[in-house]
Scaffold this active site. Structure first.
Site, PDB file in Angstrom:
ATOM      1  N   CYS A  77       0.812  -1.216   0.000  1.00 26.19           N
ATOM      2  CA  CYS A  77       0.000   0.000   0.000  1.00 26.19           C
ATOM      3  C   CYS A  77       0.847   1.268   0.000  1.00 26.19           C
ATOM      4  O   CYS A  77       2.039   1.245   0.254  1.00 26.19           O
ATOM      5  CB  CYS A  77      -0.889   0.035   1.240  1.00 26.19           C
ATOM      6  N   GLY A 130       0.205   0.580  -5.114  1.00 22.61           N
ATOM      7  CA  GLY A 130      -1.036  -0.185  -5.033  1.00 22.61           C
ATOM      8  C   GLY A 130      -1.992   0.236  -6.123  1.00 22.61           C
ATOM      9  O   GLY A 130      -2.312   1.417  -6.241  1.00 22.61           O
TER      10      GLY A 130
END
Length: 501
Positions: A19, A45
């Site tokens: 992420c 991401g």
């Protein structure tokens, strides 16, 4: 005839980062700045994105509004009305998501997560992976907690909400003292933006300033797109608080998670592959490190042409571009005739899913993404520089594509060591048995035969760490190369059981 789909994200023969996070406090168009920041962090991401803002409703009460969905940032936030009428307020946090096995199909898993509990509103975005999430989740469920997602981030929310402390900072510190693993958090409360980083500092997290506003982001490229000034990193083991007092005085409130300091264990793959080359992480420019990786790779693993002609150095675009520059420049310094060329052209217009009507994906392979510049490669000794090999499937297809250009020879040089172990600290590696280096017991000759190259050489762990300029070698986690995990993990447990984010 039914369509067949080639999933590019699934076919990447590269490690994937979980992420990217972004937070801003003190800016009237906070959501728009967050949108730009997430766009700059898109490489971290591509499965989903979300933004949460804090603003006042008509009654003067603080409310959190959010929008999140599957897709790229530009796909999720494609309505100007979102920024003008919905995602309003001077504080916002955002998240780019790379999903792990088993959680990709649930919109509930897209962050940031938002809750309302006894201390007010709370929103959290997380980059990393908790090694004790399963254990904590079982305990919380036994105590009556109800989980809405399969994410380890929700474990953190429950721990904060169930803390017996009254002060929110104490609640957050109490929760962080119970979790283990790698995490970078941006947390938004009714009146604060809070950033936190695990005691070992596995993942990068930086702080910047834009006029009177303060920004927290995974990489400095998210500051650059907003014309913000880099101030410093959020330190390992630090909880950093930004509020109205910060805006007035220009100083942060900083708290330690634990009293004792842990040794730094930065993820070396952030420099090798994950982070953008124009970012500054862990206090050093990524471009600088990658050039050094390429130079030491050339110094220790050079290639010459048997006929004394110039060696053609090419990269696997885009992540290996900088290392290839360093490799060729070092060959030149060593007196080896060489030339840096663009030998592979990458398509940037594929999208995340490519439709292949009636055609098997294996028949077209890397040609969807790459094509050769035949005039550059024909009858030449080629050095193909790449940053890593995971499964080896894409590398094998790429070599076959290069053979079609009729080179004299293909030499593959990798600016990292063989990957022999999975990561439990925020990277999505396949299972150990899928790793080509593990499969062949790190026998480089056998890997070379499989990839069908003339020679194959990797960097050693020592050579890689020598490239980490401005850092001590002990500051880095090398578990994926050495199998030595700085935070104990239960070896043998499936990746799926750890990767519930």
């Amino acid at each position: 005839m039914s369509d067949r789909y080639f999933e590019l994200t699934a076919s990447h023969d590269k490690p994937q980062c979980h992420c990217g996070v972004f937070g801003i406090y003190g800016c009237k168009d906070a959501a728009l700045k967050t949108y730009y920041g997430l766009h700059a962090l898109q490489h971290r991401g591509q499965e989903g994105a979300g933004i949460v803002t804090a603003s006042l409703n008509q009654k003067g009460q603080k409310v959190f509004r959010y929008h999140k969905n599957f897709g790229l940032v530009s796909e999720v936030f494609n309505d100007q009305n979102l920024f003008e009428n919905i995602l309003t307020g001077a504080c916002a946090i955002g998240h780019n998501r790379y999903s792990t096995t088993g959680s990709a199909d649930s919109k509930k898993n897209i962050q940031p997560f938002v809750v309302n509990y006894r201390s007010g509103n709370l929103a959290v975005a997380h980059n990393g992976n908790l090694t004790n999430a399963k254990e904590l989740r079982k305990k919380l469920v036994a105590d009556g907690a109800i989980f809405q997602t399969t994410s380890d981030t929700e474990v953190i929310l429950h721990l904060i909400a169930r803390s017996k402390f009254d002060d929110q900072i104490d609640q957050i510190r109490d929760a962080l003292r119970q979790i283990k693993g790698a995490y970078c958090l941006v947390i938004m409360t009714d009146d604060k933006l809070i950033a936190a980083r695990d005691p070992n500092g596995f993942r990068p997290l930086v702080v910047g300033k834009k006029e009177n506003a303060f920004i927290v982001a995974s990489e400095t490229c998210a500051l650059d797109i907003n014309s913000a000034e880099y101030i410093r990193d959020v330190e390992p083991n630090e909880i950093l608080v930004i509020d109205d007092e910060t805006l007035e005085q220009g100083t942060f409130k900083s708290y330690s998670i634990f009293q004792e300091e842990n040794s730094k264990k930065h993820c070396v793959f952030e420099y090798i592959y994950f982070s953008r080359p124009d970012s500054k992480i862990f206090g050093t420019n990524v471009d600088k490190i990658r050039r050094k990786l390429g130079k030491i790779l050339a110094e220790k693993h050079p290639v010459t042409d048997p006929d004394g002609e110039k060696v053609i150095v090419i990269s696997v675009p885009d992540s290996s571009n900088t290392a290839a520059i360093g490799y060729q420049s070092q060959l030149a310094k060593m007196g080896i005739p060489s030339r840096l060329e663009i030998g592979l052209i990458r398509s940037h217009y594929i999208g995340r899913t490519f439709i292949l009507p009636g055609q098997k994906a294996r028949e077209i392979g890397v040609k969807i993404k790459f094509n050769t510049v035949k005039g550059v490669l024909e009858n030449r000794t080629i050095v193909l520089v790449d940053d890593s090999i995971v499964r080896g499937t894409t590398s094998k297809q790429l070599v076959r594509l290069l053979r079609e250009a009729n080179p004299k020879a293909i030499h593959l040089r990798i600016s990292s060591p063989p990957i022999v172990s999975p990561c439990y600290y925020g990277m999505d590696f396949p299972s150990q048995t899928e790793l080509i280096a593990y499969k062949y017991n790190s026998n480089i000759e056998e890997i070379r035969k499989y990839l069908e190259v003339d020679t194959l050489e990797y960097m050693t762990v020592e050579e890689m760490l020598e490239s980490m300029v401005d850092h001590s070698p002990s500051e880095f986690c090398t578990a994926c190369f050495s199998g030595e995990y700085p935070i104990p993990v239960e070896i043998g447990i499936s990746k799926e059981e750890y990767d519930i984010q």
